[in-house]
Design a protein around this motif. Structure first.
Motif, PDB file in Angstrom:
ATOM      1  N   ALA A  72      14.385 -42.591 -91.961  1.00  0.00           N
ATOM      2  CA  ALA A  72      14.254 -41.520 -90.969  1.00  0.00           C
ATOM      3  C   ALA A  72      14.191 -42.044 -89.543  1.00  0.00           C
ATOM      4  O   ALA A  72      14.254 -41.262 -88.588  1.00  0.00           O
ATOM      5  N   GLY A  73      14.059 -43.369 -89.396  1.00  0.00           N
ATOM      6  CA  GLY A  73      13.979 -43.941 -88.057  1.00  0.00           C
ATOM      7  C   GLY A  73      12.662 -43.670 -87.365  1.00  0.00           C
ATOM      8  O   GLY A  73      12.620 -43.469 -86.142  1.00  0.00           O
ATOM      9  N   VAL A  74      11.566 -43.667 -88.131  1.00  0.00           N
ATOM     10  CA  VAL A  74      10.239 -43.414 -87.573  1.00  0.00           C
ATOM     11  C   VAL A  74       9.284 -44.473 -88.094  1.00  0.00           C
ATOM     12  O   VAL A  74       9.649 -45.322 -88.916  1.00  0.00           O
ATOM     13  N   SER A  75       8.038 -44.409 -87.662  1.00  0.00           N
ATOM     14  CA  SER A  75       7.034 -45.352 -88.143  1.00  0.00           C
ATOM     15  C   SER A  75       6.459 -44.884 -89.489  1.00  0.00           C
ATOM     16  O   SER A  75       6.540 -43.708 -89.839  1.00  0.00           O
ATOM     17  N   THR A  76       5.847 -45.848 -90.199  1.00  0.00           N
ATOM     18  CA  THR A  76       5.180 -45.495 -91.455  1.00  0.00           C
ATOM     19  C   THR A  76       4.036 -44.524 -91.210  1.00  0.00           C
ATOM     20  O   THR A  76       3.795 -43.620 -92.015  1.00  0.00           O
ATOM     21  N   MET A  77       3.338 -44.668 -90.092  1.00  0.00           N
ATOM     22  CA  MET A  77       2.249 -43.758 -89.758  1.00  0.00           C
ATOM     23  C   MET A  77       2.762 -42.328 -89.602  1.00  0.00           C
ATOM     24  O   MET A  77       2.105 -41.369 -90.028  1.00  0.00           O
ATOM     25  N   THR A  78       3.951 -42.176 -89.014  1.00  0.00           N
ATOM     26  CA  THR A  78       4.516 -40.832 -88.862  1.00  0.00           C
ATOM     27  C   THR A  78       4.803 -40.214 -90.224  1.00  0.00           C
ATOM     28  O   THR A  78       4.526 -39.032 -90.454  1.00  0.00           O
ATOM     29  N   VAL A  79       5.349 -41.012 -91.143  1.00  0.00           N
ATOM     30  CA  VAL A  79       5.592 -40.505 -92.501  1.00  0.00           C
ATOM     31  C   VAL A  79       4.276 -40.083 -93.145  1.00  0.00           C
ATOM     32  O   VAL A  79       4.178 -39.025 -93.770  1.00  0.00           O
ATOM     33  N   SER A  80       3.242 -40.913 -92.983  1.00  0.00           N
ATOM     34  CA  SER A  80       1.932 -40.577 -93.550  1.00  0.00           C
ATOM     35  C   SER A  80       1.393 -39.281 -92.963  1.00  0.00           C
ATOM     36  O   SER A  80       0.840 -38.437 -93.683  1.00  0.00           O
ATOM     37  N   ASN A  81       1.578 -39.098 -91.651  1.00  0.00           N
ATOM     38  CA  ASN A  81       1.103 -37.866 -91.017  1.00  0.00           C
ATOM     39  C   ASN A  81       1.818 -36.640 -91.573  1.00  0.00           C
ATOM     40  O   ASN A  81       1.203 -35.594 -91.783  1.00  0.00           O
TER      41      ASN A  81
END
Length: 352
Positions: A28-37
């Motif tokens: 998705a081109g994002v951080s792992t933290m963003t996925v977790s959120n």
């Protein structure tokens, strides 16, 4: 877009590969933290980014590993529900209501059967940690109150059952006496004078049959109607028992114009026996059950019964156990008595 390595030419993860949160983040081109959120429903993610992450999750077939999440938190994500029988509709429907509520807390319900025996109930508590339950809901039938106080377990426990149980555990109870009193009082108010009771235990200890018999007798006292002791038919709580109880009264020539069955399952058996005997319900014999199982409104005629507060009971059980899971021991054990309500349907006559 095609991805090399673990992804196939269509961009999807190969079936033999476990997709991780990091994979979703890269895709998705994002951080792992963003996925977790996004996965945990936190509000700190913009709408467009959230949609991109959700699309990546769908595209890659990512699944949240709830077991790993719970184990990292020192939990298994499982709550045990120990009940006397798995066959009785009441307990199956209770499990469904609890499952709905606990799923909102990422917890799953696992049922086990105690056989309504002291040994089965004690083992359910003693082995709850070995079975990897985060907490236990126990339907108590046969344990002596003194034994409850001696149990040694650090697992969160909520008792459910029919009688007061002085112990260190939270306890959610039905209003058995009042529910039975309401049922019997309605039969007497609609003209019945010989109300048979199936499954009661007048004078017994504070078990469900004794408590509901207490309510049955209290209604007669309030109405000034005497009770013929022959109208109490001892019984267990299977369909066949309700049928056999009615046949027993008829075969012995004991007249009756109404029946209070201690459970809806018993009432179902009684209803069939009355039909086989050519007795019309409610014209010849009125009938009230107890439990308000899901099938009650769909019988012919529909069953009058006592609703013991299904939703309120499930709410109370969930609230007490979640409080223990979240905060540890909550101090003095709480006892919650859920009010009962008579539901009048087609098996009883209307009040004049």
């Amino acid at each position: 877009m095609n991805r090399p390595g673990r992804w196939g030419g269509d961009g999807k993860a190969r079936s033999s590969t476990v997709v991780t949160m990091a994979d979703v983040a890269r895709f998705a081109g994002v951080s792992t933290m963003t996925v977790s959120n996004v996965i945990n429903g936190r509000p700190r993610v913009g709408a467009a980014t959230r949609e991109r992450v959700l699309a990546a999750i769908s595209e890659l077939g990512y699944q949240v590993n709830l077991a790993a999440r719970h184990l990292r938190a020192g939990r298994t994500g499982v709550v045990g529900l120990a009940v006397p029988e798995l066959e009785r509709p009441y307990f199956g429907q209770l499990a469904g209501r609890l499952a709905d509520r606990f799923e909102a807390h990422d917890l799953r319900i696992v049922m086990e059967r105690t056989g309504a025996s002291r040994e089965g109930e004690l083992n359910a508590v003693a082995f709850s940690r070995l079975r990897m339950y985060d907490g236990l809901i126990l339907s108590v039938v046969d344990i002596d109150p003194a034994e409850l106080g001696q149990l040694r377990t650090d697992a969160p426990v909520v008792m459910i059952g029919e009688r007061a149980l002085p112990s260190r555990f939270d306890h959610v109870m039905m209003a058995n006496v009042d529910g039975a009193r309401q049922a019997t009082a309605h039969l007497l108010a609609t003209g019945a004078r010989r109300v048979a009771m199936i499954g009661g235990d007048p004078g017994g200890s504070a078990t469900m049959p004794a408590l509901r018999a207490e309510g049955y007798l209290a209604a007669h006292t309030e109405a000034g109607v005497s009770v013929d002791p022959r109208l109490n038919v001892p019984s267990t709580f299977r369909l066949q028992d309700g049928y056999d109880a009615i046949r027993s009264l008829i075969d012995r020539g004991i007249g009756f114009d109404a029946v209070f069955a201690l459970t809806d399952v018993v009432a179902l058996g009684a209803l069939r026996a009355l039909a086989d005997a050519g007795l019309r319900v409610p014209d010849d014999v009125q009938l009230v059950g107890f439990d308000d199982i899901d099938e009650a409104p769909y019988l012919i005629p529909s069953l009058s019964t006592v609703n013991p507060g299904h939703e309120e009971m499930a709410d109370a059980i969930t609230s007490l156990l979640i409080a223990q899971l979240s905060n540890g021991p909550t101090g003095e054990p709480q006892e919650v008595i859920v009010p009962a309500q008579l539901i009048t349907r087609g098996t009883t006559k209307p009040l004049n």
